[in-house]
Design an enzyme around this catalytic site. Structure first.
Site, PDB file in Angstrom:
ATOM      1  N   ASP A  89      35.377  28.892  44.797  1.00  0.00           N
ATOM      2  CA  ASP A  89      34.719  28.497  43.551  1.00  0.00           C
ATOM      3  C   ASP A  89      33.215  28.737  43.688  1.00  0.00           C
ATOM      4  O   ASP A  89      32.715  28.961  44.795  1.00  0.00           O
ATOM      5  CB  ASP A  89      35.030  27.037  43.209  1.00  0.00           C
ATOM      6  CG  ASP A  89      34.216  26.056  44.024  1.00  0.00           C
ATOM      7  OD1 ASP A  89      33.105  25.697  43.579  1.00  0.00           O
ATOM      8  OD2 ASP A  89      34.665  25.658  45.110  1.00  0.00           O
ATOM      9  N   ASP A 107      30.719  27.361  46.488  1.00  0.00           N
ATOM     10  CA  ASP A 107      30.925  27.653  47.907  1.00  0.00           C
ATOM     11  C   ASP A 107      29.795  28.462  48.528  1.00  0.00           C
ATOM     12  O   ASP A 107      29.705  28.560  49.759  1.00  0.00           O
ATOM     13  CB  ASP A 107      32.251  28.394  48.103  1.00  0.00           C
ATOM     14  CG  ASP A 107      33.453  27.510  47.808  1.00  0.00           C
ATOM     15  OD1 ASP A 107      33.351  26.287  48.013  1.00  0.00           O
ATOM     16  OD2 ASP A 107      34.493  28.035  47.364  1.00  0.00           O
ATOM     17  N   ASP A 147      39.987  40.245  44.883  1.00  0.00           N
ATOM     18  CA  ASP A 147      41.280  39.844  44.321  1.00  0.00           C
ATOM     19  C   ASP A 147      41.840  38.618  45.039  1.00  0.00           C
ATOM     20  O   ASP A 147      42.878  38.691  45.719  1.00  0.00           O
ATOM     21  CB  ASP A 147      42.283  40.992  44.373  1.00  0.00           C
ATOM     22  CG  ASP A 147      43.313  40.903  43.249  1.00  0.00           C
ATOM     23  OD1 ASP A 147      42.953  40.436  42.156  1.00  0.00           O
ATOM     24  OD2 ASP A 147      44.474  41.294  43.464  1.00  0.00           O
ATOM     25  N   SER A 191      42.172  38.715  49.157  1.00  0.00           N
ATOM     26  CA  SER A 191      43.423  37.986  49.002  1.00  0.00           C
ATOM     27  C   SER A 191      43.285  36.560  49.542  1.00  0.00           C
ATOM     28  O   SER A 191      42.424  35.813  49.097  1.00  0.00           O
ATOM     29  CB  SER A 191      44.551  38.768  49.691  1.00  0.00           C
ATOM     30  OG  SER A 191      45.809  38.201  49.447  1.00  0.00           O
ATOM     31  N   HIS A 228      46.642  45.159  44.145  1.00  0.00           N
ATOM     32  CA  HIS A 228      45.996  44.119  44.944  1.00  0.00           C
ATOM     33  C   HIS A 228      45.014  44.722  45.953  1.00  0.00           C
ATOM     34  O   HIS A 228      43.945  44.154  46.205  1.00  0.00           O
ATOM     35  CB  HIS A 228      47.082  43.317  45.662  1.00  0.00           C
ATOM     36  CG  HIS A 228      46.624  42.025  46.247  1.00  0.00           C
ATOM     37  ND1 HIS A 228      45.808  41.142  45.580  1.00  0.00           N
ATOM     38  CD2 HIS A 228      46.886  41.447  47.462  1.00  0.00           C
ATOM     39  CE1 HIS A 228      45.595  40.078  46.342  1.00  0.00           C
ATOM     40  NE2 HIS A 228      46.221  40.254  47.489  1.00  0.00           N
ATOM     41  N   GLU A 271      38.969  22.761  42.861  1.00  0.00           N
ATOM     42  CA  GLU A 271      37.999  23.612  43.544  1.00  0.00           C
ATOM     43  C   GLU A 271      37.995  23.399  45.049  1.00  0.00           C
ATOM     44  O   GLU A 271      37.669  24.322  45.804  1.00  0.00           O
ATOM     45  CB  GLU A 271      36.600  23.364  42.971  1.00  0.00           C
ATOM     46  CG  GLU A 271      36.447  23.835  41.531  1.00  0.00           C
ATOM     47  CD  GLU A 271      35.056  23.605  40.983  1.00  0.00           C
ATOM     48  OE1 GLU A 271      34.269  22.872  41.639  1.00  0.00           O
ATOM     49  OE2 GLU A 271      34.741  24.156  39.910  1.00  0.00           O
TER      50      GLU A 271
END
EC number: 3.1.1.3
Length: 465
Positions: A209, A212, A193, A169, A280, A204
């Site tokens: 993204d 990273d 997720d 999350s 989720h 970004e």
């Protein structure tokens, strides 16, 4: 939980333009962090003291009780941290905490398959507030993780390439911030997720993204829009490999009634969480199960989930299929491109792993109306019966279907065929399967034959031919 996700997007306060902290540097509320369509409110993250990021170390030597560690030589040296092991950070999301059972469960499954430093990152001081504020506080969390990684490198010569950051999350974007601050040198980031509100469609710099880390893999399980569907996760591809299990929107097993959720075996809190955000939360449950099922989450490259469910993406291509979850990094083509999409189906409860097969049945006997089912028997186990076709059963016709078995049967040794009449037929017709071909997801085929026919509801065993 639901009101906090939605209503808190509308709350916030005007803050100063920039605030700086000795260890972590400066944080601005300028664009793109604030003042853009996806995050219109000008809000700064809370201070490191208020967010209170903590690092809870579990290892193979202390799998049940964490040691709290810090970016300090004496703290690391006095713990069970081993520099000859990989380190996997796990970052929770909104309203969650580092001591929650699911983080420790990930660690415990890891210890079944490897020796590892497993660090649960607790930032409940910054996660248990309005969502908009929490979405800014993850910048502090990411900075703290980056500082920890850089400390390990400077103090112990520990390479960032041996670091894997797993974030759920909001934690996925905190992982992205840690990766950005370490200039993409972290070995791997897994986004479970990643949160949609305040991140979907942003530059970004703000969100997770592919730049990273050396490798970024993502599991999408709640990709419906936040308005009006209350989908908490991103549908946007943000990694090298993006997996969309069950289509990435509605997860099987998530439509139980509220009572069955709350009296779940995981307890009242976990049951309530599952009711509020079941889709989720599935992402970290899939990851947890994937650790002990190294070939049970094969993702198939496909144009869409609709194409996948139409049985048009099987078997895996010559380069193979990546495994969603823990073993995604074993895929040879993992960094060939960004935004590679993969689809698969899972079970509706743990164990969520599934093994996909294609079965083709050539019929013999009489022409009747009915449906046919097949079960698989192999050196690792046996499957239940799966329907292959329903309709007019004609001799010499061939019918194919794909299904996801909850058992990896291994190398097939025999198959069993059964058929049922859709209408009462006093002539007692006999139907058989002259040949059945079973194909695994890697394209391996097994052929079975029988000259026999049987009446309905009678099992027919086919042997290799």
């Amino acid at each position: 939980m639901l009101p906090l996700w939605t209503l808190s997007l509308l709350l916030g306060a005007v803050a100063g333009k920039e605030v700086c902290y000795e260890r972590l540097g400066c944080f601005s509320d300028d664009s793109p962090w604030s003042g853009i369509t996806e995050r219109p409110l000008h809000i700064l993250p809370w201070s490191p003291k208020d967010v209170n990021t903590r690092f809870l170390l579990y290892t193979n030597e202390n799998p049940n009780n964490f040691q709290e560690v810090a970016a300090d030589s004496s703290s690391i040296s006095g713990s069970n941290f081993k520099t000859n092991r990989k380190t996997r950070f796990i970052i929770h999301g909104f309203i969650d905490k580092g001591e929650e059972n699911w983080l420790a469960n990930v660690c415990k499954n890891l210890f079944k398959v490897e020796s590892v430093n497993c660090i649960c990152v607790d930032w409940k001081g910054g996660s248990r507030t309005g969502y908009t504020q929490a979405s800014q506080n993850i910048r502090i969390v990411g900075a703290e993780v980056a500082y920890f990684v850089e400390f390990l490198q400077s103090a112990f010569g520990y390479s960032p390439s041996n670091v894997h950051v797993i974030g759920h999350s909001l934690g996925a974007h905190a992982a992205g911030e840690a990766g950005r601050r370490t200039n993409g040198t972290i070995g791997r980031i897994t986004g479970l997720d990643p949160a949609e509100p305040c991140f979907q469609g942003t530059p970004e710099l703000v969100r997770l993204d592919p730049s990273d880390a050396k490798f970024v893999d993502v599991i999408h399980t709640d990709g419906a829009p936040i308005v009006p569907n209350l989908g908490f996760g991103m549908s946007q591809v943000v990694g090298h490999l993006d997996f969309f299990p069950n289509g990435g929107v509605e997860m099987p097993g998530c439509k139980k009634n509220i009572l069955s959720q709350i009296v779940d075996i995981d307890g009242i809190w976990e049951g309530t969480r599952d009711f509020a955000a079941c889709n989720h939360l599935r992402s970290y449950k899939y990851y947890t199960d994937s650790i002990v099922n190294p070939d049970g989450f094969a993702g198939f490259p496909c144009a869409s989930y609709n194409v996948f469910t139409a049985n048009k993406c099987f078997p895996c291509p010559s380069g193979g299929c990546p495994q969603m979850g823990h073993y995604a990094d074993r895929y040879p083509g993992k960094t060939n491109d960004v935004g590679q999409k993969f689809y698969l189906d899972t079970g509706d409860a743990s164990n969520f792993a599934r093994w996909r097969y294609k079965v083709s049945v050539t019929l013999s006997g009489k022409k009747v109306t009915g449906h046919i089912l097949v079960s698989l028997f192999g050196n690792k186990g046996n499957s239940k019966q799966y329907e292959i076709f329903k309709g007019t059963l004609k001799p010499d016709s061939t019918h194919s279907n794909e299904f996801d078995s909850d058992v990896d049967v291994g190398d097939l040794q025999m198959v069993k065929f059964i058929w049922y009449n859709n209408v009462i037929n006093p002539t007692l017709p006999r139907v058989g399967a002259s040949k059945i071909i079973v194909e695994t997801n890697v394209g391996k085929q097994f052929n079975f034959c029988s000259p026999e026919t049987v009446r309905e509801e009678v099992l027919l065993t086919l042997t290799p031919c």
